[in-house]
Design a protein around this motif. Structure first.
Motif, PDB file in Angstrom:
ATOM      1  N   LEU A   1       5.180   5.630  -4.494  1.00 41.49           N
ATOM      2  CA  LEU A   1       6.087   5.439  -5.633  1.00 41.49           C
ATOM      3  C   LEU A   1       5.342   5.145  -6.921  1.00 41.49           C
ATOM      4  O   LEU A   1       5.937   5.115  -7.995  1.00 41.49           O
ATOM      5  N   GLY A   2       4.048   4.861  -6.802  1.00 37.03           N
ATOM      6  CA  GLY A   2       3.290   4.436  -7.982  1.00 37.03           C
ATOM      7  C   GLY A   2       3.378   2.927  -8.167  1.00 37.03           C
ATOM      8  O   GLY A   2       3.833   2.204  -7.274  1.00 37.03           O
ATOM      9  N   ASP A   3       2.968   2.459  -9.345  1.00 34.11           N
ATOM     10  CA  ASP A   3       2.850   1.005  -9.534  1.00 34.11           C
ATOM     11  C   ASP A   3       3.943   0.405 -10.430  1.00 34.11           C
ATOM     12  O   ASP A   3       3.857  -0.740 -10.831  1.00 34.11           O
ATOM     13  N   THR A   4       4.965   1.202 -10.764  1.00 36.54           N
ATOM     14  CA  THR A   4       5.933   0.711 -11.760  1.00 36.54           C
ATOM     15  C   THR A   4       7.296   0.331 -11.180  1.00 36.54           C
ATOM     16  O   THR A   4       8.203  -0.021 -11.945  1.00 36.54           O
ATOM     17  N   THR A   5       7.475   0.421  -9.865  1.00 33.66           N
ATOM     18  CA  THR A   5       8.776   0.077  -9.287  1.00 33.66           C
ATOM     19  C   THR A   5       8.885  -1.443  -9.133  1.00 33.66           C
ATOM     20  O   THR A   5       8.116  -2.040  -8.381  1.00 33.66           O
ATOM     21  N   PRO A   6       9.809  -2.088  -9.838  1.00 38.15           N
ATOM     22  CA  PRO A   6       9.945  -3.540  -9.688  1.00 38.15           C
ATOM     23  C   PRO A   6      10.269  -3.913  -8.243  1.00 38.15           C
ATOM     24  O   PRO A   6      11.055  -3.236  -7.572  1.00 38.15           O
ATOM     25  N   HIS A   7       9.641  -4.992  -7.786  1.00 36.42           N
ATOM     26  CA  HIS A   7       9.838  -5.422  -6.395  1.00 36.42           C
ATOM     27  C   HIS A   7      10.267  -6.888  -6.405  1.00 36.42           C
ATOM     28  O   HIS A   7       9.598  -7.733  -6.995  1.00 36.42           O
ATOM     29  N   HIS A   8      11.382  -7.168  -5.732  1.00 41.59           N
ATOM     30  CA  HIS A   8      11.920  -8.528  -5.653  1.00 41.59           C
ATOM     31  C   HIS A   8      11.722  -9.053  -4.227  1.00 41.59           C
ATOM     32  O   HIS A   8      12.242  -8.461  -3.272  1.00 41.59           O
ATOM     33  N   PHE A   9      10.983 -10.141  -4.089  1.00 43.68           N
ATOM     34  CA  PHE A   9      10.901 -10.837  -2.799  1.00 43.68           C
ATOM     35  C   PHE A   9      11.894 -11.991  -2.854  1.00 43.68           C
ATOM     36  O   PHE A   9      11.784 -12.870  -3.727  1.00 43.68           O
ATOM     37  N   THR A  10      12.867 -11.985  -1.935  1.00 44.49           N
ATOM     38  CA  THR A  10      13.940 -12.983  -2.043  1.00 44.49           C
ATOM     39  C   THR A  10      13.986 -13.871  -0.801  1.00 44.49           C
ATOM     40  O   THR A  10      13.542 -13.489   0.286  1.00 44.49           O
ATOM     41  N   ALA A  11      14.564 -15.072  -1.008  1.00 48.14           N
ATOM     42  CA  ALA A  11      14.592 -16.077   0.057  1.00 48.14           C
ATOM     43  C   ALA A  11      15.792 -15.875   0.972  1.00 48.14           C
ATOM     44  O   ALA A  11      16.924 -15.689   0.517  1.00 48.14           O
ATOM     45  N   PHE A  12      15.516 -15.912   2.269  1.00 50.24           N
ATOM     46  CA  PHE A  12      16.554 -15.902   3.311  1.00 50.24           C
ATOM     47  C   PHE A  12      17.152 -17.307   3.442  1.00 50.24           C
ATOM     48  O   PHE A  12      16.452 -18.302   3.245  1.00 50.24           O
ATOM     49  N   HIS A  13      18.447 -17.380   3.725  1.00 51.35           N
ATOM     50  CA  HIS A  13      18.999 -18.650   4.198  1.00 51.35           C
ATOM     51  C   HIS A  13      19.743 -18.363   5.495  1.00 51.35           C
ATOM     52  O   HIS A  13      20.233 -17.246   5.701  1.00 51.35           O
ATOM     53  N   PRO A  14      19.824 -19.337   6.398  1.00 49.65           N
ATOM     54  CA  PRO A  14      20.417 -19.074   7.710  1.00 49.65           C
ATOM     55  C   PRO A  14      21.826 -18.504   7.580  1.00 49.65           C
ATOM     56  O   PRO A  14      22.655 -19.054   6.852  1.00 49.65           O
ATOM     57  N   ALA A  15      22.078 -17.389   8.246  1.00 46.76           N
ATOM     58  CA  ALA A  15      23.388 -16.740   8.140  1.00 46.76           C
ATOM     59  C   ALA A  15      23.650 -15.885   9.373  1.00 46.76           C
ATOM     60  O   ALA A  15      22.713 -15.421  10.030  1.00 46.76           O
ATOM     61  N   PHE A  16      24.923 -15.701   9.649  1.00 43.45           N
ATOM     62  CA  PHE A  16      25.418 -14.815  10.704  1.00 43.45           C
ATOM     63  C   PHE A  16      24.738 -15.115  12.040  1.00 43.45           C
ATOM     64  O   PHE A  16      24.880 -16.210  12.546  1.00 43.45           O
ATOM     65  N   LYS A  17      23.932 -14.164  12.569  1.00 42.72           N
ATOM     66  CA  LYS A  17      23.348 -14.404  13.897  1.00 42.72           C
ATOM     67  C   LYS A  17      21.952 -15.015  13.839  1.00 42.72           C
ATOM     68  O   LYS A  17      21.339 -15.255  14.871  1.00 42.72           O
ATOM     69  N   LEU A  18      21.434 -15.212  12.644  1.00 46.76           N
ATOM     70  CA  LEU A  18      20.121 -15.851  12.529  1.00 46.76           C
ATOM     71  C   LEU A  18      20.285 -17.249  11.928  1.00 46.76           C
ATOM     72  O   LEU A  18      19.733 -17.557  10.880  1.00 46.76           O
ATOM     73  N   ASN A  19      21.032 -18.059  12.634  1.00 45.46           N
ATOM     74  CA  ASN A  19      21.262 -19.420  12.151  1.00 45.46           C
ATOM     75  C   ASN A  19      20.188 -20.395  12.592  1.00 45.46           C
ATOM     76  O   ASN A  19      20.172 -21.539  12.157  1.00 45.46           O
ATOM     77  N   ASP A  20      19.318 -19.927  13.476  1.00 48.41           N
ATOM     78  CA  ASP A  20      18.298 -20.828  14.023  1.00 48.41           C
ATOM     79  C   ASP A  20      16.960 -20.684  13.291  1.00 48.41           C
ATOM     80  O   ASP A  20      15.962 -21.231  13.702  1.00 48.41           O
ATOM     81  N   ILE A  21      16.956 -19.919  12.200  1.00 49.00           N
ATOM     82  CA  ILE A  21      15.721 -19.757  11.429  1.00 49.00           C
ATOM     83  C   ILE A  21      15.895 -20.477  10.090  1.00 49.00           C
ATOM     84  O   ILE A  21      16.951 -20.364   9.451  1.00 49.00           O
TER      85      ILE A  21
ATOM     86  N   ASP B   1       0.846  -1.207   0.000  1.00 48.95           N
ATOM     87  CA  ASP B   1       0.000   0.000   0.000  1.00 48.95           C
ATOM     88  C   ASP B   1       0.876   1.250   0.000  1.00 48.95           C
ATOM     89  O   ASP B   1       0.631   2.214  -0.721  1.00 48.95           O
ATOM     90  N   TRP B   2       1.919   1.221   0.824  1.00 52.68           N
ATOM     91  CA  TRP B   2       2.821   2.384   0.908  1.00 52.68           C
ATOM     92  C   TRP B   2       3.513   2.595  -0.444  1.00 52.68           C
ATOM     93  O   TRP B   2       3.658   3.734  -0.906  1.00 52.68           O
ATOM     94  N   ILE B   3       3.939   1.509  -1.065  1.00 51.14           N
ATOM     95  CA  ILE B   3       4.640   1.627  -2.358  1.00 51.14           C
ATOM     96  C   ILE B   3       3.713   2.261  -3.399  1.00 51.14           C
ATOM     97  O   ILE B   3       4.092   3.214  -4.094  1.00 51.14           O
ATOM     98  N   ILE B   4       2.504   1.743  -3.498  1.00 50.28           N
ATOM     99  CA  ILE B   4       1.562   2.275  -4.493  1.00 50.28           C
ATOM    100  C   ILE B   4       1.310   3.761  -4.235  1.00 50.28           C
ATOM    101  O   ILE B   4       1.322   4.580  -5.158  1.00 50.28           O
ATOM    102  N   GLU B   5       1.114   4.093  -2.970  1.00 47.83           N
ATOM    103  CA  GLU B   5       0.769   5.481  -2.634  1.00 47.83           C
ATOM    104  C   GLU B   5       1.934   6.445  -2.869  1.00 47.83           C
ATOM    105  O   GLU B   5       1.757   7.563  -3.329  1.00 47.83           O
TER     106      GLU B   5
END
Ligand code: SF4
Length: 339
Positions: free
Chosen positions: A245-265, A239-243
């Motif tokens: 920046l508009g609707d043309t900004t490409p958005h990438h949702f990317t996968a996390f892998h366990p790293a650094f201090k978040l190794n338990d997720i 909602d914030w992006i549309i309001e």
């Protein structure tokens, strides 16, 4: 280090004779002989030095899709480098071996801006990326490289968290052509607890880049199970992006892998990424992609006019590109980006 010191921009002394670095909103107060939070800005004899100037940890020639940038010179190669240090403290940092290191704790080259241009020309790349750690912290070098690059027709790209002061960013982005900005979450609680920074400053940078510069902008959100992947949070983000920046900004949702201090997720399930993509598309964002997974469908650029597949990709390569002179080959509408 004492050799090849480069005097920093963006600082002053306060009433306690400490140096205040004004490059990013952390505004570190730095005592004599000390460095700021990012490890690469040092007070030496009352002067602030940019210790990361000209000190890449190495160079790589990457596909531009890896940054990720999908609407900027698709299918081209980009010369990429970063330095030691970072002005954020992300507990999930995937480059923590360098971002959490001081210059003398990791291998660092010694180059000048012209050397970077020469390497780019030698490898016949169309662009140079300041990436891996946050390039904000070596902003003086970004300025020098991007100025020279523009003169010879090579584009420059910032891959950044966007945690930067309002005055400094004007100079640093003056000759920058594109940016991928991390929008790491949509709550200040997450930003503070997991990155030691604040959401509002990031949003301000994104709005400024999009609305007050000519920099091409794409956004990336690394979805971490249980921390920033709720439906409500993603809806609020979109909602914030549309309001704003508009609707043309490409958005990438990317996968996390366990790293650094978040190794338990655990690693982000693909279905979480697909759900986030569906939400963003339903909210009206035209170009939404999933990354760090091997899935062709969610990396396709579809024409928002006729719905035909325009760019097909597979793991950072481009298979087909049906965008001609910035327009859909089938229905001729403009596709946002630089092609
Ligand atoms: S750039 Fe580094 S030294 Fe300057 S305020 Fe930010 S973290 Fe502190």
């Amino acid at each position: 280090m004492t050799e090849n010191l480069h005097i920093a921009k963006w600082w002053h002394k306060n009433e306690n004779h400490k140096i205040v670095c004004t490059l990013c909103p952390r505004y570190c107060e730095i005592s004599e002989g000390q460095k700021g939070f990012c490890y690469v800005r040092e007070n030496k004899d009352g002067i602030l030095y940019s210790v990361g100037y000209g000190r890449p940890t190495g160079f790589a020639v990457d596909p531009i899709e890896k940054k990720p940038l999908f609407h900027f010179l698709p299918g081209s190669k980009i010369l990429s480098f970063g330095t030691a240090g970072c002005n954020l403290g992300c507990k999930f940092c995937q480059n923590w071996h360098t971002s959490k290191a001081k210059i003398d704790e990791t291998y660092s080259l010694q180059v000048n801006a012209q050397d970077v241009i020469d390497i780019a020309i030698k490898h016949n790349v169309k662009s140079i990326a300041f990436t891996y750690n946050d390039p904000t912290i070596f902003g003086e070098f970004v300025i020098d490289v991007s100025k020279l690059a523009r003169k010879v027709g090579i584009k420059t790209v910032m891959v950044t968290a966007g945690y930067i002061d309002k005055e400094a960013r004007k100079e640093i982005y003056e000759n920058i052509d594109a940016a991928n900005v991390d929008l790491k979450a949509f709550t200040d609680e997450f930003y503070f607890k997991y990155t030691y920074s604040h959401l509002n400053e990031i949003l301000d940078t994104i709005i400024w880049l999009k609305n007050e510069t000519n920099v091409w902008v794409e956004l990336t959100t690394l979805l971490i199970p249980g921390l920033n992947d709720s439906q409500t949070e993603i809806e609020q983000m979109c909602d914030w992006i549309i309001e704003n920046l508009g609707d043309t900004t490409p958005h990438h949702f990317t996968a996390f892998h366990p790293a650094f201090k978040l190794n338990d997720i655990c690693r982000t399930p693909e279905k979480t990424l697909f759900k986030a993509r569906d939400i963003a598309i339903k909210k009206g964002i035209k170009y939404v992609y999933c990354g760090n997974i091997s899935d062709e469908e969610s990396s396709i650029t579809y024409c928002p006019g006729c719905g035909k597949s325009l760019i097909r990709r597979g793991w950072h390569s481009v298979y087909t590109n049906n965008i001609i002179e910035g327009k859909c080959k089938y229905c001729n509408i403009k596709i946002e980006g630089e092609f």
